[in-house]
Design a protein around this motif. Structure first.
Motif, PDB file in Angstrom:
ATOM      1  N   LYS A 287       0.837  -1.213   0.000  1.00  0.00           N
ATOM      2  CA  LYS A 287       0.000   0.000   0.000  1.00  0.00           C
ATOM      3  C   LYS A 287       0.865   1.253   0.000  1.00  0.00           C
ATOM      4  CE  LYS A 287      -2.149  -1.083   3.799  1.00  0.00           C
ATOM      5  NZ  LYS A 287      -1.594  -2.425   4.008  1.00  0.00           N
ATOM      6  N   SER A 288       1.763   1.322   0.962  1.00  0.00           N
ATOM      7  CA  SER A 288       2.611   2.513   1.055  1.00  0.00           C
ATOM      8  C   SER A 288       3.499   2.611  -0.179  1.00  0.00           C
ATOM      9  CB  SER A 288       3.486   2.454   2.295  1.00  0.00           C
ATOM     10  OG  SER A 288       2.695   2.235   3.432  1.00  0.00           O
ATOM     11  N   LEU A 289       3.995   1.472  -0.619  1.00  0.00           N
ATOM     12  CA  LEU A 289       4.900   1.463  -1.776  1.00  0.00           C
ATOM     13  C   LEU A 289       4.219   2.049  -3.002  1.00  0.00           C
ATOM     14  CD1 LEU A 289       7.534   0.408  -3.145  1.00  0.00           C
ATOM     15  CD2 LEU A 289       6.305  -1.716  -3.583  1.00  0.00           C
ATOM     16  N   THR A 339      -1.340  10.135   3.353  1.00  0.00           N
ATOM     17  CA  THR A 339      -1.455   9.938   4.785  1.00  0.00           C
ATOM     18  C   THR A 339      -1.594   8.447   5.086  1.00  0.00           C
ATOM     19  OG1 THR A 339      -2.803  10.349   6.712  1.00  0.00           O
ATOM     20  CG2 THR A 339      -3.842  10.855   4.632  1.00  0.00           C
ATOM     21  N   ASP A 340      -0.562   7.938   5.727  1.00  0.00           N
ATOM     22  CA  ASP A 340      -0.439   6.504   5.929  1.00  0.00           C
ATOM     23  C   ASP A 340      -1.180   6.097   7.205  1.00  0.00           C
ATOM     24  OD1 ASP A 340       0.453   4.139   4.999  1.00  0.00           O
ATOM     25  OD2 ASP A 340       2.551   4.401   5.547  1.00  0.00           O
ATOM     26  N   GLU A 341      -1.751   4.920   7.172  1.00  0.00           N
ATOM     27  CA  GLU A 341      -2.333   4.322   8.371  1.00  0.00           C
ATOM     28  C   GLU A 341      -3.334   5.232   9.080  1.00  0.00           C
ATOM     29  OE1 GLU A 341       1.095   2.919  10.537  1.00  0.00           O
ATOM     30  OE2 GLU A 341       1.494   1.471   8.962  1.00  0.00           O
ATOM     31  N   VAL A 342      -4.333   5.673   8.343  1.00  0.00           N
ATOM     32  CA  VAL A 342      -5.345   6.551   8.942  1.00  0.00           C
ATOM     33  C   VAL A 342      -6.157   5.839  10.013  1.00  0.00           C
ATOM     34  CG1 VAL A 342      -5.756   8.301   7.181  1.00  0.00           C
ATOM     35  CG2 VAL A 342      -6.829   6.070   6.950  1.00  0.00           C
TER      36      VAL A 342
END
Ligand SMILES: Nc1ncnc2c1ncn2[C@@H]1O[C@H](COP(=O)(O)OP(=O)(O)OP(=O)(O)O)[C@@H](O)[C@H]1O
Ligand SMILES: [Mg+2]
Length: 524
Positions: A287-289, A339-342
């Motif tokens: 996801k982040s990648l 915005t990661d890991e909301v």
């Protein structure tokens, strides 16, 4: 300015204008008021009391030019009394009244003044000008909050020309700057205040002795530092591209299809600007990648927003933090806001009222409203692992353009991931049987596949520095218990939720069938 114009025309008695740039805001305000009618503009500060601002009728105004002072108006109470006693159409600006809004007396005075303006239907507006938002609960219903936006390209142009011309005089030999170069340097300073832009340009000029395209990097790196100082927002530079992402073909296609979505051409065609994407999925599946690589694909800057830090009390008031971050992002548009890991930041919202007086809920509300109403091209990419922690409003259709679900990689995707990570480390990928490794890594996430390769390399390196082989990787795979096994219930729940609510990021669904596990076991 447009919003201020409407509020003053509509006789809003109380406006809270948030900005660190007092002079710029006052200049803009003078212009707005002069364009409507020539009302006096009184400015209050605790050092000077009320003074009326001198203008020439077209808003032209130089900082510090005042014509009259109102004696005895130093204390906020006396100043508010002055407001109540004055019946003529006037705009009253209070500089830094916010620290006094902790006193019950001042709050009452302000409420009285607001009530008076409203009841008497006076053509008056009180504007609280302040760099931070601090509104007491008693006033919440009466106040209209306006975020004063950061300087536009045109305003930065004025600053730039000033610095440039001053520099040229010192140098003794004026040179011509092409409009394109000037524009590049102006764009580079978007997101800064006038003062900050001036400092950045001056620094670049001093350190390089000139201001040309070559100084772009200095301007950009200065800007990055200014933005990083906010501690919430960070420029992220990504060297990886979509080619470093294995599988996820549907998701990649979605991004590729929208590559030109922020261009003029797309506007002319009548395409709406994409708003944002929510990536849901199993941990370690990219996801982040993938979110980070989009900045290279779309050629837009990527701003990483640390939601956790928005709430960190060290940095200031949470809501104010978020507002100022969103304003910076808008001034840099078109850009990506990642915005990661909301789920972690907004998790526990329901209990928020009890634990933090509703701060999390309010910040969340601010974010949602902004997402709903934003017109500037800021594309939001949010990621989350768990849906059960996310508030329902977040997931509602229309908030994001799409919700994608990133599942564990299927066999073809695992092959692709293996190939990517092997070729990042070794030239001869052909010496590995990628198909076999893919079959053995059923249930593995991309991150776990990568880790297996890295452990194999460590093993081999420790063993006299020999080259690592297929066998080392197989051993590392064998030693790994994938998260999808230990978290089987969670993964299944997420998959079930996503089935009819989200789009699949991969072309074909992942099936971790038993036969694959059995084959894996029997091969040893
Ligand atoms: N599809 C993939 N293709 C290539 N590499 C991958 C893929 N998925 C994961 N990886 C590797 O695993 C690393 C971790 O993945 P990433 O951080 O993107 O996972 P994530 O989905 O954001 O996980 P989390 O939910 O824990 O934040 C990546 O940096 C990459 O090296
Ligand atoms: Mg992640």
């Amino acid at each position: 300015m447009q919003e201020l114009d409407i509020l003053i025309r509509a006789r809003y008695p109380l406006v809270y204008l948030i900005t660190p740039e007092e002079d710029r805001a006052l200049g803009a305000l003078a212009q707005v008021v002069d364009e409507q009618s020539f009302k006096p503009l009184y400015v209050w500060s605790v050092t000077q009391g009320f003074r009326s601002l001198q203008r020439n009728g077209q808003g032209l105004w130089k900082p510090g030019q005042f014509s009259q002072t109102a004696p005895g108006t130093i204390s906020p109470e006396a100043a508010l009394d002055f407001v109540i006693k004055r019946g003529d159409p006037t705009v009253f600006v209070f500089k830094d009244l916010h620290p006094f809004l902790e006193s019950p007396g001042v709050i009452r005075w302000l409420r009285d003044a607001v009530g008076h303006i409203r009841n008497e239907r006076l053509e008056q507006t009180i504007i609280v000008l302040s760099p931070v938002m601090r509104i007491p609960a008693e006033l919440e219903k009466d106040v209209a909050v306006v975020d004063f936006c950061l300087p536009t390209i045109k305003e930065l142009g004025v600053v730039f020309d000033q610095v440039y011309n001053d520099g040229q005089v010192g140098d003794g030999h004026p040179s011509q700057l092409s409009p394109d170069t000037r524009e590049v340097l102006l764009r580079a300073a978007l997101g800064l205040t006038v003062d900050e832009a001036e400092k950045v340009y001056t620094r670049a000029l001093i350190s390089a002795g000139k201001l040309t395209e070559c100084e772009l990097d200095i301007v950009l790196s200065e800007k990055k530092q200014v933005i990083r100082r906010s501690q919430i927002l960070e420029f992220h530079e990504e060297s990886k591209t979509l080619e470093h992402v294995g599988g996820l073909e549907n998701l990649k296609k979605w991004f590729i299809d929208r590559s030109g979505a922020f261009s003029e051409k797309a506007r002319d065609y009548g395409l709406p600007q994409p708003k944002g994407l929510l990536l849901l999925g199993v941990p370690g599946c990219g996801k982040s990648l993938v979110a980070k690589t989009v900045s290279n694909l779309w050629n837009l800057p990527l701003l990483k927003l640390d939601m956790g830090r928005v709430f960190a009390s060290l940095v200031g008031s949470s809501e104010q933090n978020l507002r100022s971050v969103l304003r910076t992002a808008e001034s840099l548009a078109p850009c990506l806001l990642f915005t990661d890991e909301v789920d972690k930041a907004f998790g526990g919202m329901a209990s928020s009222m009890g634990s933090d007086g509703g701060t999390a809920a309010r910040v969340f509300g601010t974010f949602l409203t902004w997402m709903q109403e934003k017109v500037s091209p800021v594309f939001v990419i949010a990621t989350a692992n768990r849906v059960d922690r996310l508030p329902g409003e977040f997931l509602r259709k229309g908030r994001f353009d799409e919700i994608f679900f990133i599942d564990l990689p299927n066999p073809q995707e695992r092959e692709a991931i293996l190939r990517i990570h092997l070729s990042m480390r070794r030239k001869d990928v052909i010496s590995f049987d990628v198909g076999d490794l893919a079959a053995r890594t059923s249930g593995f996430s991309g991150a776990e596949i990568e880790q297996a390769i890295i452990s194999a390399m460590y093993e081999a390196f420790a063993d006299d520095g020999r080259e690592f082989s297929q066998f080392d990787i197989i051993r590392a795979i064998e030693a790994t218990k994938p998260l999808s096994q230990s978290m089987a219930e969670q993964v299944t729940a997420l998959r079930e939720w996503a089935q009819d609510r989200a789009r699949m990021a991969s072309c074909s669904p992942t099936l971790i069938d038993k036969s694959e596990y059995l084959r894996m076991e029997s091969s040893f």
